[in-house]
Motif scaffolding. Structure first.
Motif, mmCIF file in Angstrom:
data_model
loop_
_atom_site.group_PDB
_atom_site.id
_atom_site.type_symbol
_atom_site.label_atom_id
_atom_site.label_comp_id
_atom_site.label_asym_id
_atom_site.label_seq_id
_atom_site.Cartn_x
_atom_site.Cartn_y
_atom_site.Cartn_z
ATOM 1 N N ALA A 228 1.674 28.046 104.147
ATOM 2 C CA ALA A 228 1.449 27.556 105.510
ATOM 3 C C ALA A 228 2.494 26.501 105.877
ATOM 4 C CB ALA A 228 0.043 26.980 105.646
ATOM 5 N N MET A 229 2.822 25.635 104.938
ATOM 6 C CA MET A 229 3.842 24.610 105.178
ATOM 7 C C MET A 229 5.195 25.269 105.450
ATOM 8 S SD MET A 229 4.996 21.422 102.737
ATOM 9 C CE MET A 229 5.729 22.477 101.487
ATOM 10 N N ASN A 230 5.538 26.277 104.660
ATOM 11 C CA ASN A 230 6.808 26.971 104.847
ATOM 12 C C ASN A 230 6.838 27.731 106.172
ATOM 13 O OD1 ASN A 230 7.804 26.010 102.416
ATOM 14 N ND2 ASN A 230 7.116 27.791 101.263
ATOM 15 N N THR A 231 5.726 28.337 106.542
ATOM 16 C CA THR A 231 5.639 29.037 107.829
ATOM 17 C C THR A 231 5.929 28.064 108.968
ATOM 18 O OG1 THR A 231 4.105 30.701 107.009
ATOM 19 C CG2 THR A 231 4.087 30.289 109.386
ATOM 20 N N HIS A 232 5.318 26.899 108.899
ATOM 21 C CA HIS A 232 5.544 25.883 109.930
ATOM 22 C C HIS A 232 7.000 25.424 109.945
ATOM 23 C CE1 HIS A 232 5.031 22.347 112.442
ATOM 24 N NE2 HIS A 232 5.657 21.663 111.502
ATOM 25 N N ASN A 233 7.494 25.039 108.781
ATOM 26 C CA ASN A 233 8.854 24.481 108.703
ATOM 27 C C ASN A 233 9.929 25.473 109.120
ATOM 28 O OD1 ASN A 233 8.008 21.956 107.904
ATOM 29 N ND2 ASN A 233 8.181 22.413 105.725
ATOM 30 N N ASN A 234 9.665 26.760 108.935
ATOM 31 C CA ASN A 234 10.646 27.793 109.272
ATOM 32 C C ASN A 234 10.389 28.431 110.633
ATOM 33 O OD1 ASN A 234 12.128 27.564 106.809
ATOM 34 N ND2 ASN A 234 10.467 28.644 105.775
ATOM 35 N N SER A 235 9.505 27.845 111.414
ATOM 36 C CA SER A 235 9.157 28.424 112.714
ATOM 37 C C SER A 235 10.267 28.191 113.736
ATOM 38 C CB SER A 235 7.849 27.833 113.238
ATOM 39 O OG SER A 235 8.027 26.482 113.631
ATOM 40 N N THR A 236 10.298 29.059 114.708
ATOM 41 C CA THR A 236 11.236 28.924 115.821
ATOM 42 C C THR A 236 10.992 27.620 116.566
ATOM 43 O OG1 THR A 236 11.314 31.321 116.044
ATOM 44 C CG2 THR A 236 12.052 30.049 117.946
ATOM 45 N N THR A 237 9.734 27.236 116.698
ATOM 46 C CA THR A 237 9.390 26.011 117.430
ATOM 47 C C THR A 237 9.970 24.781 116.750
ATOM 48 O OG1 THR A 237 7.393 27.041 118.274
ATOM 49 C CG2 THR A 237 7.477 24.643 118.333
ATOM 50 N N VAL A 238 9.881 24.704 115.441
ATOM 51 C CA VAL A 238 10.460 23.562 114.721
ATOM 52 C C VAL A 238 11.981 23.577 114.854
ATOM 53 C CG1 VAL A 238 10.782 22.532 112.432
ATOM 54 C CG2 VAL A 238 8.498 23.245 113.170
ATOM 55 N N ALA A 239 12.588 24.755 114.781
ATOM 56 C CA ALA A 239 14.040 24.848 114.959
ATOM 57 C C ALA A 239 14.443 24.378 116.362
ATOM 58 C CB ALA A 239 14.508 26.281 114.719
ATOM 59 N N GLU A 240 13.680 24.781 117.369
ATOM 60 C CA GLU A 240 13.965 24.350 118.741
ATOM 61 C C GLU A 240 13.790 22.842 118.892
ATOM 62 O OE1 GLU A 240 15.231 26.037 121.379
ATOM 63 O OE2 GLU A 240 15.517 27.649 119.925
ATOM 64 N N PHE A 241 12.757 22.291 118.233
ATOM 65 C CA PHE A 241 12.559 20.844 118.277
ATOM 66 C C PHE A 241 13.789 20.117 117.745
ATOM 67 C CE2 PHE A 241 11.612 17.074 115.742
ATOM 68 C CZ PHE A 241 11.288 16.198 116.768
ATOM 69 N N PHE A 242 14.312 20.574 116.612
ATOM 70 C CA PHE A 242 15.454 19.872 116.026
ATOM 71 C C PHE A 242 16.725 20.034 116.864
ATOM 72 C CE2 PHE A 242 12.812 19.245 112.271
ATOM 73 C CZ PHE A 242 13.115 17.914 112.021
ATOM 74 N N LYS A 243 16.834 21.112 117.626
ATOM 75 C CA LYS A 243 17.973 21.234 118.553
ATOM 76 C C LYS A 243 17.893 20.149 119.623
ATOM 77 C CE LYS A 243 18.789 26.194 118.202
ATOM 78 N NZ LYS A 243 18.679 27.489 118.910
ATOM 79 N N LEU B 131 5.233 16.840 121.106
ATOM 80 C CA LEU B 131 4.007 17.407 121.691
ATOM 81 C C LEU B 131 4.118 18.919 121.856
ATOM 82 C CD1 LEU B 131 3.148 14.623 124.276
ATOM 83 C CD2 LEU B 131 1.892 15.174 122.173
ATOM 84 N N ASP B 132 5.315 19.423 122.125
ATOM 85 C CA ASP B 132 5.521 20.870 122.192
ATOM 86 C C ASP B 132 5.274 21.511 120.832
ATOM 87 O OD1 ASP B 132 6.143 20.710 124.891
ATOM 88 O OD2 ASP B 132 8.322 20.880 124.581
ATOM 89 N N VAL B 133 5.731 20.870 119.766
ATOM 90 C CA VAL B 133 5.468 21.380 118.415
ATOM 91 C C VAL B 133 3.963 21.376 118.158
ATOM 92 C CG1 VAL B 133 5.805 21.015 115.938
ATOM 93 C CG2 VAL B 133 7.724 20.677 117.515
ATOM 94 N N ALA B 134 3.289 20.290 118.515
ATOM 95 C CA ALA B 134 1.850 20.189 118.299
ATOM 96 C C ALA B 134 1.099 21.293 119.048
ATOM 97 C CB ALA B 134 1.340 18.816 118.730
ATOM 98 N N GLU B 135 1.519 21.586 120.258
ATOM 99 C CA GLU B 135 0.877 22.644 121.043
ATOM 100 C C GLU B 135 1.068 24.003 120.379
ATOM 101 O OE1 GLU B 135 -1.281 24.417 124.175
ATOM 102 O OE2 GLU B 135 -1.189 22.385 123.364
ATOM 103 N N ASN B 136 2.265 24.263 119.872
ATOM 104 C CA ASN B 136 2.506 25.513 119.157
ATOM 105 C C ASN B 136 1.644 25.603 117.901
ATOM 106 O OD1 ASN B 136 4.210 28.028 118.686
ATOM 107 N ND2 ASN B 136 4.518 26.883 116.802
ATOM 108 N N VAL B 137 1.538 24.514 117.184
ATOM 109 C CA VAL B 137 0.691 24.485 115.986
ATOM 110 C C VAL B 137 -0.745 24.824 116.364
ATOM 111 C CG1 VAL B 137 -0.331 22.931 114.268
ATOM 112 C CG2 VAL B 137 2.139 22.921 114.639
ATOM 113 N N ARG B 138 -1.237 24.201 117.430
ATOM 114 C CA ARG B 138 -2.617 24.432 117.850
ATOM 115 C C ARG B 138 -2.857 25.895 118.184
ATOM 116 N NH1 ARG B 138 -5.475 25.113 122.129
ATOM 117 N NH2 ARG B 138 -3.825 24.852 123.645
ATOM 118 N N LYS B 139 -1.913 26.519 118.849
ATOM 119 C CA LYS B 139 -2.086 27.896 119.309
ATOM 120 C C LYS B 139 -1.780 28.954 118.255
ATOM 121 C CE LYS B 139 -1.099 27.198 124.223
ATOM 122 N NZ LYS B 139 -0.139 27.481 125.304
#
Length: 98
Positions: free
Chosen positions: A62-77, A23-31
């Motif tokens: 756009a897909m690469n921007t998402h996949n390489n985002s700090t938020t996605v990296a934090e999610f995987f941590k 849900l944190d990733v989804a919120e970042n995507v939305r914003k």
């Protein structure tokens, strides 16, 4: 349009942590990701340890921007220690949408 479907299984007892992380990733995507057209999260009704995301992107950039985002990296941590097996990712070119 590019799409990614991800199937994520977490360890029993960690469902709330996984859900919150997604849900944190989804919120970042939305914003912050206007070129991410959709980011959908589902939780299996018969096995709450299984989550599915369906992600729609305007293009590969756009897909690469998402996949390489700090938020996605934090999610995987957060997710890495509670994963129960590998994440299954299916990347596609969208053929049809309603």
């Amino acid at each position: 349009m590019k799409t990614i479907t991800a199937i994520i299984r977490c360890k029993p007892g960690s469902e709330d942590t996984m859900k919150t992380g997604l849900l944190d990733v989804a919120e970042n995507v939305r914003k912050n990701e206007p070129q991410t057209i959709g980011f959908f999260i589902s939780q299996d009704v018969s096995d709450p340890c299984v989550f599915t995301t369906y992600e729609r992107f305007a293009d590969e950039s756009a897909m690469n921007t998402h996949n390489n985002s700090t938020t996605v990296a934090e999610f995987f941590k957060i997710a890495q220690p509670i994963l129960d097996g590998d994440v299954t990712l299916v990347t596609c070119d969208e053929v049809s949408a309603k």
